[in-house]
Enzyme design. Structure first.
Site, short mmCIF file in Angstrom:
data_model
loop_
_atom_site.label_atom_id
_atom_site.label_comp_id
_atom_site.label_asym_id
_atom_site.label_seq_id
_atom_site.Cartn_x
_atom_site.Cartn_y
_atom_site.Cartn_z
N THR A 14 53.60 44.59 46.35
CA THR A 14 54.50 44.31 45.19
C THR A 14 53.59 44.99 43.92
O THR A 14 54.37 45.65 43.11
CB THR A 14 54.16 42.73 44.87
OG1 THR A 14 54.71 42.13 46.10
CG2 THR A 14 54.91 42.44 43.72
N LYS A 103 40.49 40.25 42.37
CA LYS A 103 39.45 39.22 42.01
C LYS A 103 38.61 38.65 43.03
O LYS A 103 37.73 38.35 42.50
CB LYS A 103 40.43 38.26 41.06
CG LYS A 103 41.33 37.72 41.82
CD LYS A 103 42.90 37.92 41.55
CE LYS A 103 43.74 37.83 42.65
NZ LYS A 103 45.09 37.96 42.24
N ASP A 199 41.84 30.96 44.11
CA ASP A 199 42.27 32.32 43.22
C ASP A 199 41.77 32.05 41.79
O ASP A 199 41.11 32.87 41.18
CB ASP A 199 43.70 32.28 43.14
CG ASP A 199 44.11 33.54 42.41
OD1 ASP A 199 43.80 34.59 42.55
OD2 ASP A 199 44.82 33.45 41.36
N LYS A 203 38.97 34.01 39.35
CA LYS A 203 39.19 34.42 38.05
C LYS A 203 38.08 33.91 36.99
O LYS A 203 37.64 34.51 36.05
CB LYS A 203 40.56 34.23 37.60
CG LYS A 203 41.49 35.18 38.44
CD LYS A 203 42.78 34.57 38.27
CE LYS A 203 44.02 35.37 39.30
NZ LYS A 203 45.10 34.49 39.35
N GLY A 315 53.02 38.93 39.52
CA GLY A 315 54.25 39.38 39.57
C GLY A 315 53.97 41.05 39.25
O GLY A 315 52.96 41.40 38.64
N1 HSE Z 1 48.66 34.39 43.07
C1 HSE Z 1 48.06 34.88 41.88
C2 HSE Z 1 48.85 33.75 40.80
C3 HSE Z 1 48.49 36.19 41.54
O1 HSE Z 1 49.73 33.15 41.28
O2 HSE Z 1 48.29 33.87 39.66
C4 HSE Z 1 47.88 36.88 40.20
O3 HSE Z 1 46.54 36.86 40.32
#
Ligand code: HSE
Length: 455
Positions: A14, A103, A199, A203, A315
């Site tokens: 993507t 990340k 995730d 970050k 995205g």
């Molecule tokens: N999976 C991550 C999100 C993508 O939904 O924020 C961007 O890091």
């Protein structure tokens, strides 16, 4: 005219495809703003793609691409922490600058990767790794460089925010919304990374390292996801004027003043809190109104005060925008005045925005040392004195109640009692909850969700 900058893109998923489209769509802008031609010379892709310009070499061997003489900047977009790490280390050793959206890799191995980059005189840029298209890394590294960051709070997972928004607004089931987020290309390859908060924790580790000048310490981030959030709690929170958002917090605690009024001033609670969890925040807070796949980071710094950065957090377009912002930055330091491709390192803000020798060893607090307000949902039999028992336990623990909501008995004479508290150290709350759960009239485990006024 300077010679062109040559890019390799590793991974055409993507985001990789989004980068190719961005370069095609905005090539004139890119050239005008950087003063150099920017061309993709190689792509690393497992499958041959017939939608890629024939002038670009396609190669399934990523290591070869990463060290190719025909490449100045390697853009790593394959994700994961094994092959991606090998490829990035190989690129760095071969004198390539690296741009990555990875990340997980940086949060877990960034200290090693940045040290290698430093030793090899190349840069590893990672704007796309945090909050998608929002230029928060650049803001923290550069625009806020003169500030002392006291805390930051962010919606830093678009998939999680999308799910929470759809559940609240439309009452849609969790799985249904997650499937849509995957189809739209927002979710991680393993979507448990999104919904379990991993995730966001990756970050947060990156943001905190810049904010406080600390090494990357992903393993010390307290992490809770959104899978346990029920519509019932979403609705009670709304009734009390709050909204539940999944947030990452990095907070500098000085100990005494944070616990003032709680009767528990304790120097052991001085340090940095790194935590990711669902949080009740006031409905009228700007962060509470950041919906869908949008991300936002609220930074409280001195002397600037609060600033909020908001935009699409996932995205193709948003992430490609951040990737190419890094490429443009690198192009500017890569000898824009001559034909050399060696960076003028003195003009580039270090990877984590501080001089490596100046790393801070500030303690990262354990979960039980962290201070937050709480939303508690207690299920009790409708007997006289139950509420008094609960409130006495809280007051004995030095916990200040901010609001109470008791609903009429709805099944077998049980009543849900909702209690909001002022900030309290988690160890105290643990003791109080254990005692509440031992009361005879209490039927279920106490549900607890953290609460923050963001002030
Ligand atoms: N999976 C991550 C999100 C993508 O939904 O924020 C961007 O890091």
């Amino acid at each position: 005219m300077s010679k062109p900058i040559k890019l390799a893109i590793l991974g055409l998923g993507t985001v990789g495809t989004g980068v190719v489209h961005l370069i095609n769509d905005n090539l004139n802008e890119l050239k005008r703003r950087s003063g150099r031609d920017i061309i993709i010379t190689e792509v690393g892709t497992r499958r041959q793609r017939d939608d890629i310009d024939s002038s670009i070499t396609q190669n399934a061997d990523l290591m070869t691409v990463a060290s190719s003489d025909n490449v100045d900047i390697v853009i790593e977009l394959i994700g994961g922490t094994t092959l991606a790490k090998d490829v990035i280390m190989h690129a760095i050793k071969n004198g390539k600058h690296v741009v990555t959206a990875n990340k997980a890799l940086l949060a877990e191995h960034g200290n090693e990767i940045f040290a290698l980059a430093e030793a090899n005189g190349v840069h590893v840029a990672y704007e796309a790794a945090v909050a998608g298209g929002i230029p928060i890394i650049k803001v923290m590294r550069e625009a806020l460089a003169a500030n002392r960051v006291d805390w930051l709070a962010g919606i830093i997972n678009g998939t999680g925010n999308f799910i929470m928004t759809e559940m609240r607004d439309k009452g849609r089931p969790f799985d249904d919304v997650l499937a849509e987020a995957q189809a739209l290309g927002y979710a991680e390859a393993d979507p448990t990374f999104d919904v379990e908060g991993i995730d966001a924790a990756h970050k947060l580790a990156l943001l905190a390292s810049i904010a406080f000048g600390i090494p990357l310490q992903f393993d010390k981030v307290y992490c809770e996801g959104i899978t346990g959030i029920t519509l019932q709690d979403v609705n009670y929170a709304e009734e009390l004027g709050y909204r539940i958002k999944h947030l990452g917090f990095a907070v500098r605690r000085t100990g005494e003043q944070d616990n003032a009024g709680q009767g528990n001033a304790d120097e052991d609670n001085a340090g940095i809190e790194l935590r990711v969890h669902p949080t009740l925040i006031p409905q009228d807070a700007l962060l509470a109104n950041v919906n869908g796949v949008k991300n936002a980071v609220l930074v409280n710094s001195h002397p600037l005060g609060q600033t909020l950065y908001c935009g699409d957090g996932a995205g193709a377009g948003a992430t490609a925008s951040a990737v190419m912002a890094d490429v443009m930055d690198l192009v500017r330091v890569l000898g824009s005045n001559d034909d050399s491709n060696s960076a003028n390192n003195s003009q580039y803000v270090p990877h984590l925005a501080f001089i490596p020798e100046q790393l801070s060893d500030t303690t990262i607090l354990r979960a039980e040392q962290m201070t937050t307000g709480y939303y508690l949902r207690v299920h009790a039999f409708d007997h006289p004195g139950v509420l008094a028992d609960i409130t006495r336990i809280l007051s004995d623990a030095g916990i200040n109640i901010d609001a109470i909501l008791q609903k009429p008995a709805h099944k077998l004479g049980q009543v849900p009692v909702i209690i909001l508290t002022l900030p309290v150290v988690e160890s105290q709350m643990n003791v109080a909850i254990e005692k509440i759960e031992q009361l005879e009239s209490i039927t279920d485990k106490v549900v607890r969700i953290r609460l923050d006024e963001l002030s």
